[in-house]
Design a protein around this motif. Structure first.
Motif, short mmCIF file in Angstrom:
data_model
loop_
_atom_site.label_atom_id
_atom_site.label_comp_id
_atom_site.label_asym_id
_atom_site.label_seq_id
_atom_site.Cartn_x
_atom_site.Cartn_y
_atom_site.Cartn_z
N ALA A 18 0.81 -1.22 0.00
CA ALA A 18 0.00 0.00 0.00
C ALA A 18 0.85 1.27 0.00
N GLN A 21 1.60 2.07 -3.46
CA GLN A 21 0.44 1.91 -4.35
C GLN A 21 0.79 1.02 -5.55
N TYR A 23 0.47 -1.49 -8.31
CA TYR A 23 -0.44 -2.22 -9.19
C TYR A 23 0.40 -3.08 -10.13
N ARG A 56 -11.63 0.42 -2.47
CA ARG A 56 -10.50 1.35 -2.38
C ARG A 56 -9.83 1.17 -1.03
N ASP A 93 -5.06 5.01 -8.71
CA ASP A 93 -4.99 5.58 -7.37
C ASP A 93 -5.78 4.70 -6.43
N GLN A 94 -5.10 4.16 -5.40
CA GLN A 94 -5.76 3.24 -4.49
C GLN A 94 -6.86 3.89 -3.66
N LEU A 98 -9.21 -0.26 -6.81
CA LEU A 98 -8.10 -1.20 -6.68
C LEU A 98 -7.86 -2.01 -7.94
N HIS A 117 -4.40 -4.04 -7.87
CA HIS A 117 -3.55 -3.61 -6.77
C HIS A 117 -3.03 -4.85 -6.04
N LYS A 359 3.60 4.37 -7.17
CA LYS A 359 3.88 5.76 -6.83
C LYS A 359 5.05 5.77 -5.86
#
Length: 415
Positions: A18, A21, A23, A56, A93-94, A98, A117, A359
């Motif tokens: 997390a 982020q 993916y 999310r 963007d988490q 997701l 994700h 990110k």
């Protein structure tokens, strides 16, 4: 629209992805007529079927990452650009969703990329979703009505292990090179800068893939063992170090190694971790492959690999792991065969690629991320090895692939 609810906190095996982020993209190359309306309809249906894809992540006041429900469906994105970087320019963007689905066109060809994700899906989970997506796509194109069962939110591997009575932490051997004090310092700024990767790649022909499998059968070795040996020899050459200085780490799918077995999408990251460090200077790939395979069998027989994920809740173990990674561990994740995907007659599925989207903090160079993480998959009978090629050092990935190609060619000469 219902009020969003916290489904559950992320377990350590999930929360570790997390912060950046992360993916992972599963990209199918196509040639022919792609029906974007049908694809968008299929993706919407799959997000209803697997609601975690539209969920999310949020952070509580205590800083805990939590999974939050959402009624907002992710939408299909369409653009043009290089097919070897299909997630470039895509907004993932988490805090919003997701998963993502994007189509990138380059002339008459396209990449259809499902991004999931990593906190909520590993590759095996994602392959289950990818299969459902293409099944629903062809049903939509052909006007077939299908009733899809809604799947519950997947469980963490920690919960799945606990349900099977596996809740003891596997002791980690002490290694003075991986003391907590050696862990790299955290960046000063949060992870807000999006980064995607071009993937350097070596793809074997169908004949070479068959020859590698035949060599494994003859020598009673797995393709994973042979690849791992070639990889370590290549990395030792690239880094100009001895084999004994390398630490090899690779995830192991636990779904078929636990009782009862676990379905593809029942869990998020249903993985254990195998570790191998060469103890002899042998440069013979078959000898090295046997040592790697023997270590895997022993780790599974002793339950160390099954329990390895439980160490993620131990701060000291995590600090040691971070230090080992920063010291230059070699990582390979073997996704195995990509499932057979259905497509209508007017559309050919010609290739499959993996990719990353993350990110990072502004003060963290992208060269330090994923630079030693190899992806392996087999599509249409052809084995493929990929590694991220970062903007900070674009030639590094290609140099590694070249070294690995040489080692594999040496192996194939013995087939």
């Amino acid at each position: 629209m219902t009020t969003p609810e916290i489904t559950r906190p992320l377990a350590p095996s999930e929360a570790m992805f997390a912060g950046n982020q992360l993916y992972v993209g599963y990209s199918v190359r196509t040639s022919g007529e792609l029906d974007l309306t049908a694809l968008a309809t299929a993706y919407e249906a799959v997000c209803r079927t697997y609601p975690v894809l539209a969920a999310r992540l949020d952070t509580t006041a205590d800083g805990e990452a939590v999974l939050v429900t959402s009624d907002i469906r992710p939408t299909l994105g369409v653009g043009t650009g290089p097919l070897d970087r299909p997630l470039s320019g895509v907004d993932l963007d988490q805090a919003h969703a997701l998963s993502g689905l994007s189509v990138t066109y380059d002339g008459t060809e396209a990449s259809v990329t499902l991004a999931t994700h990593h906190s909520v899906a590993d590759a095996y989970h994602s392959f289950g979703v990818l299969t459902a997506l293409w099944d629903r796509y062809i049903d939509t194109v052909e006007g077939v009505s299908a009733t899809l069962r809604r799947h519950p939110y997947p469980k963490s591997v920690e919960q799945l292990l606990a349900e099977r009575g596996i809740d003891q932490l596997a002791p980690a051997p002490a290694d003075p090179r991986t003391a907590p004090a050696d862990a790299p310092a955290a960046p000063n700024s949060p992870a807000t800068e999006p980064i995607t990767f071009a993937m350097a790649r070596h793809r074997l022909t169908a004949a070479e893939t068959t020859a590698l499998a035949d060599l494994g059968h003859r020598e009673r070795l797995t393709i994973n063992g042979l690849l791992s040996a070639a990889l370590l020899l290549a990395e030792a050459e690239i880094r100009r170090v001895s084999l004994a200085e390398l630490i090899y780490v690779y995830p192991v799918n636990l779904r078929t190694r636990l009782t009862p077995q676990i379905g593809l999408t029942e869990g998020t990251n249903v993985l254990g971790f195998a570790h191998f460090q060469p103890t002899t200077p042998s440069a013979d790939p078959l000898t090295l492959a046997r040592e790697i395979s023997a270590g895997l069998r022993a780790g599974l027989a002793e339950g160390l690999i099954q329990r390895s994920t439980l160490a993620l809740s131990d701060p000291q173990a995590m600090a040691q792991a971070a230090a080992a990674m920063s010291a230059g561990a070699v990582v390979m994740t073997n996704w195995g065969p990509v499932p057979a995907l259905r497509a209508p007659a007017e559309l050919r599925l010609t290739d499959f690629r993996g990719t990353f989207h993350a990110k990072v903090a502004a003060d963290l160079p992208d060269a330090s991320l994923y630079g030693g993480c190899y992806l392996v998959s087999t599509f249409d009978g052809r084995l493929s090895i990929e590694i991220p090629s970062t903007d900070a050092d674009p030639e590094a990935g290609h140099a590694r692939i070249d070294a690995l190609r040489d080692r594999l060619n040496h192996l194939l000469s013995r087939a």
